[in-house]
Design a protein around this motif. Structure first.
Motif, mmCIF file in Angstrom:
data_model
loop_
_atom_site.group_PDB
_atom_site.id
_atom_site.type_symbol
_atom_site.label_atom_id
_atom_site.label_comp_id
_atom_site.label_asym_id
_atom_site.label_seq_id
_atom_site.Cartn_x
_atom_site.Cartn_y
_atom_site.Cartn_z
ATOM 1 N N THR A 1 0.835 -1.196 0.000
ATOM 2 C CA THR A 1 0.000 0.000 0.000
ATOM 3 C C THR A 1 0.871 1.247 0.000
ATOM 4 O OG1 THR A 1 -0.116 -0.001 2.413
ATOM 5 C CG2 THR A 1 -1.819 -1.217 1.236
ATOM 6 N N PRO A 2 0.371 2.344 -0.570
ATOM 7 C CA PRO A 2 1.173 3.577 -0.587
ATOM 8 C C PRO A 2 1.232 4.222 0.787
ATOM 9 C CG PRO A 2 -0.978 3.973 -1.555
ATOM 10 C CD PRO A 2 -0.906 2.502 -1.292
ATOM 11 N N SER A 3 2.255 5.017 0.993
ATOM 12 C CA SER A 3 2.343 5.810 2.220
ATOM 13 C C SER A 3 1.650 7.154 1.990
ATOM 14 C CB SER A 3 3.802 6.032 2.608
ATOM 15 O OG SER A 3 4.475 6.798 1.611
ATOM 16 N N PHE A 4 1.120 7.726 3.040
ATOM 17 C CA PHE A 4 0.361 8.984 2.926
ATOM 18 C C PHE A 4 0.570 9.746 4.227
ATOM 19 C CE2 PHE A 4 -3.549 11.533 3.112
ATOM 20 C CZ PHE A 4 -3.510 12.111 1.849
ATOM 21 N N ASP A 5 1.022 11.000 4.115
ATOM 22 C CA ASP A 5 1.289 11.735 5.335
ATOM 23 C C ASP A 5 1.056 13.237 5.126
ATOM 24 O OD1 ASP A 5 4.049 13.245 4.882
ATOM 25 O OD2 ASP A 5 4.261 11.235 4.018
ATOM 26 N N PHE A 6 0.834 13.910 6.223
ATOM 27 C CA PHE A 6 0.697 15.367 6.240
ATOM 28 C C PHE A 6 1.853 15.918 7.062
ATOM 29 C CE2 PHE A 6 -0.557 19.026 8.834
ATOM 30 C CZ PHE A 6 -0.797 19.957 7.835
ATOM 31 N N GLY A 7 2.462 17.007 6.542
ATOM 32 C CA GLY A 7 3.568 17.621 7.254
ATOM 33 C C GLY A 7 3.456 19.138 7.265
ATOM 34 N N THR A 8 3.908 19.714 8.346
ATOM 35 C CA THR A 8 3.911 21.168 8.432
ATOM 36 C C THR A 8 5.188 21.626 9.143
ATOM 37 O OG1 THR A 8 2.734 23.121 9.277
ATOM 38 C CG2 THR A 8 2.617 21.106 10.599
ATOM 39 N N THR A 9 5.685 22.796 8.728
ATOM 40 C CA THR A 9 6.865 23.388 9.352
ATOM 41 C C THR A 9 6.529 24.806 9.791
ATOM 42 O OG1 THR A 9 8.344 22.117 7.934
ATOM 43 C CG2 THR A 9 9.279 24.038 9.033
ATOM 44 N N GLN A 10 6.781 25.105 11.025
ATOM 45 C CA GLN A 10 6.573 26.443 11.563
ATOM 46 C C GLN A 10 7.944 26.979 11.986
ATOM 47 O OE1 GLN A 10 3.350 27.622 11.528
ATOM 48 N NE2 GLN A 10 2.772 25.624 10.634
ATOM 49 N N GLY A 11 8.333 28.144 11.397
ATOM 50 C CA GLY A 11 9.666 28.661 11.684
ATOM 51 C C GLY A 11 9.673 30.144 12.020
ATOM 52 N N PHE A 12 10.674 30.573 12.747
ATOM 53 C CA PHE A 12 10.848 31.974 13.103
ATOM 54 C C PHE A 12 12.329 32.319 12.922
ATOM 55 C CE2 PHE A 12 11.803 35.397 16.089
ATOM 56 C CZ PHE A 12 10.802 36.312 15.779
ATOM 57 N N THR A 13 12.593 33.377 12.160
ATOM 58 C CA THR A 13 13.974 33.777 11.863
ATOM 59 C C THR A 13 14.221 35.190 12.382
ATOM 60 O OG1 THR A 13 13.946 32.443 9.863
ATOM 61 C CG2 THR A 13 15.701 34.090 10.060
ATOM 62 N N ASN A 14 15.342 35.384 13.050
ATOM 63 C CA ASN A 14 15.723 36.692 13.580
ATOM 64 C C ASN A 14 17.058 37.106 12.946
ATOM 65 O OD1 ASN A 14 15.885 39.000 15.209
ATOM 66 N ND2 ASN A 14 17.139 37.892 16.721
ATOM 67 N N THR A 15 17.079 38.281 12.301
ATOM 68 C CA THR A 15 18.320 38.835 11.710
ATOM 69 C C THR A 15 18.568 40.212 12.318
ATOM 70 O OG1 THR A 15 16.988 39.681 9.880
ATOM 71 C CG2 THR A 15 18.066 37.545 9.558
ATOM 72 N N PRO A 16 19.252 40.283 13.443
ATOM 73 C CA PRO A 16 19.400 41.558 14.175
ATOM 74 C C PRO A 16 20.117 42.655 13.400
ATOM 75 C CG PRO A 16 20.431 39.716 15.347
ATOM 76 C CD PRO A 16 19.865 39.165 14.118
ATOM 77 N N TRP A 17 21.027 42.310 12.500
ATOM 78 C CA TRP A 17 21.765 43.337 11.770
ATOM 79 C C TRP A 17 21.350 43.394 10.291
ATOM 80 C CZ3 TRP A 17 24.254 40.065 15.319
ATOM 81 C CH2 TRP A 17 24.664 40.692 16.493
ATOM 82 N N GLY A 18 20.238 42.821 9.994
ATOM 83 C CA GLY A 18 19.749 42.866 8.618
ATOM 84 C C GLY A 18 19.005 44.160 8.338
ATOM 85 N N GLU A 19 18.722 44.378 7.095
ATOM 86 C CA GLU A 19 17.955 45.553 6.686
ATOM 87 C C GLU A 19 16.486 45.189 6.599
ATOM 88 O OE1 GLU A 19 19.540 46.940 3.059
ATOM 89 O OE2 GLU A 19 21.505 47.473 3.889
ATOM 90 N N GLY A 20 15.659 46.134 6.821
ATOM 91 C CA GLY A 20 14.233 45.886 6.765
ATOM 92 C C GLY A 20 13.774 45.131 8.001
ATOM 93 N N SER A 21 12.762 44.287 7.782
ATOM 94 C CA SER A 21 12.207 43.510 8.899
ATOM 95 C C SER A 21 13.251 42.527 9.429
ATOM 96 C CB SER A 21 10.958 42.753 8.449
ATOM 97 O OG SER A 21 10.452 41.989 9.507
ATOM 98 N N LYS A 22 13.484 42.593 10.705
ATOM 99 C CA LYS A 22 14.492 41.728 11.301
ATOM 100 C C LYS A 22 13.916 40.397 11.786
ATOM 101 C CE LYS A 22 17.616 45.408 12.870
ATOM 102 N NZ LYS A 22 17.244 46.250 11.750
#
Length: 437
Positions: free
Chosen positions: A67-88
């Protein structure tokens, strides 16, 4: 082959007396009741039944690989760039539903299913062999109890005779017909026979404990066996032809079938190992979407516009696997040869056991006939000597010798009888796969 006094090493619920299931078990059990109780309660059989269940689960797992495999996946991420330009600070999320199915794997799945199915059958025969081993152990112990019980009766009867002779000797000593030394010899013989009774009773208790242990009864449960009488015909009748018994034993032996299925499983292991050298083909498909907090669109719009579908076909061609496939094939072939040797050894073991039982039976028959004749002569002599002793015409040594001759003859009759019965019943068990008393 050991004497009958020694133990030989040789799940469904059946109708049993209600007393067997109470907190305290008492009374006399038949051989069949002992076997039926062990079938339900023996720990080794329960473990073997669990092994059968495990094999069935493994078979279902092997079938599920189609039988085939079947799955649901989700990724929740948060990125912080303190010395970046724009939204950090950026929050992102991805969602996906994926499916995959192996179209071809060189035939490994088919081999795994056949192997698992064979293992289910093999586990069944392993349980059956465990059950047969328990039956033969109970049979031997049951006969040992019967032997020990008769030995107690023989020793008690001889003790009664020696006590009567000692009492008569005391009277004769007091009247001056025999000396104190002669009387002391008679008293010593009586004490010796009393010791034999105590020893025989202890042996009987030990054999009952052995049966209780086999049945795994609780400490507050007591057990005894039904009294049985074995006819002269059961001892003296001829056994079926050895060659016939051997062929029947091969057909009823569970261990031999277990080994045969082990060879079959090894063949499947070889096929599965060879499948590792073939290409594999699989297909995959999925849908997904995602969201980024720095996007110019809202969550709902991003999820809508980011929705995507994918499908793929993967071909894997083995080139060099560090001898993994070659090693697996070699190991599977070695396993097959080992199983074939086990099967061959089992056939030899069956033949050897049968021949030993036939030899034991013939020997026991000869000993039984001779012992019966010796017992008749010893009993007659002991009776005559006892009558002469009672009127004072026999030397004490002659009386003691006739008594010892009778003791030896009666015990030899018992030993020969139970050796013959045990050998006959074991042959019957090997021929039919079951036995009863």
């Amino acid at each position: 082959m050991n004497e009958p006094l020694k133990l030989l090493t040789a799940v469904g619920l059946l109708a049993l007396p209600m007393t067997m299931w109470g907190e305290a078990t008492t009374g006399q059990w038949s051989y069949r009741e002992c076997v039926d109780y062990a079938r339900v309660n023996n720990i080794s059989l329960k473990r073997s039944a669990l092994t059968e269940q495990s094999a069935s689960v493994s078979l279902e797992s092997a079938k599920a690989q189609w039988t085939p495999s079947f799955d649901f996946g989700t990724t929740q991420g948060f990125t912080n760039t303190p010395w970046g330009e724009g939204s950090k600070n950026v929050y992102n999320s991805n969602y996906g539903v994926n499916a995959a199915w192996t179209l071809w794997d060189g035939g490994k799945r088919e081999s795994d299913i056949r192997r698992a199915s064979t293992d289910v059958q093999r586990s069944g025969w392993a349980t059956d062999q465990e059950y047969k081993d328990i039956q033969t152990s109970i049979l031997t112990t049951y006969l040992n109890i019967l032997y020990a019980r008769e030995a107690v009766e023989v020793n008690r009867s001889l003790y009664d005779v020696s006590v009567a002779q000692a009492n008569r000797g005391k009277q004769m000593m007091e009247s001056g017909k025999i000396s104190m030394v002669d009387y002391q010899q008679l008293a010593t013989q009586a004490e010796s026979d009393r010791y034999n009774v105590v020893t025989a009773e202890a042996e009987l208790a030990t054999r009952r404990l052995a049966l209780k242990t086999l049945l795994e009864l609780e400490i507050d449960q007591n057990i005894d066996v039904l009294p049985l009488q074995f006819s002269r015909e059961m001892v003296m009748d001829e056994l079926p032809p050895l060659s016939e018994s051997y062929l029947l034993a091969l057909n009823t032996d569970s261990k031999l079938r277990y080994d045969s299925l082990s060879v079959k499983m090894a063949d499947e292991d070889i096929r599965a190992a060879k499948a590792g050298a073939y290409p594999s083909l699989s297909v995959s498909a999925g849908v997904g979407t995602g969201y980024y907090s720095t996007g110019s669109q809202g969550w709902g719009e991003q999820m809508k516009r980011g929705f995507n579908e994918n499908i793929g076909l993967t071909v894997s061609i083995p080139i060099y696997d560090r001898k993994k496939t070659k090693t697996a094939i070699a190991q599977a072939k070695i396993s097959k040869m080992s199983s074939e040797l086990d099967s061959q050894a089992r056939r030899t073991e069956i033949a050897k056991s049968l021949e030993e039982y036939y030899i034991d039976h013939e020997s026991a028959k000869s000993r039984y006939e001779a012992a019966l004749e010796s017992e008749r002569e010893a009993a007659l002599t002991d009776e005559l000597v006892g009558e002469r002793f009672s009127v004072g015409y026999v030397q004490i040594t002659e009386l003691l010798q006739s008594h010892q001759a009778l003791v030896s003859a009666r015990h030899e009759v018992l030993r020969a009888k139970y050796m013959a019965v045990l050998a006959r019943k074991m042959v019957e068990f090997m021929r039919n796969g079951s036995v009863d008393l």
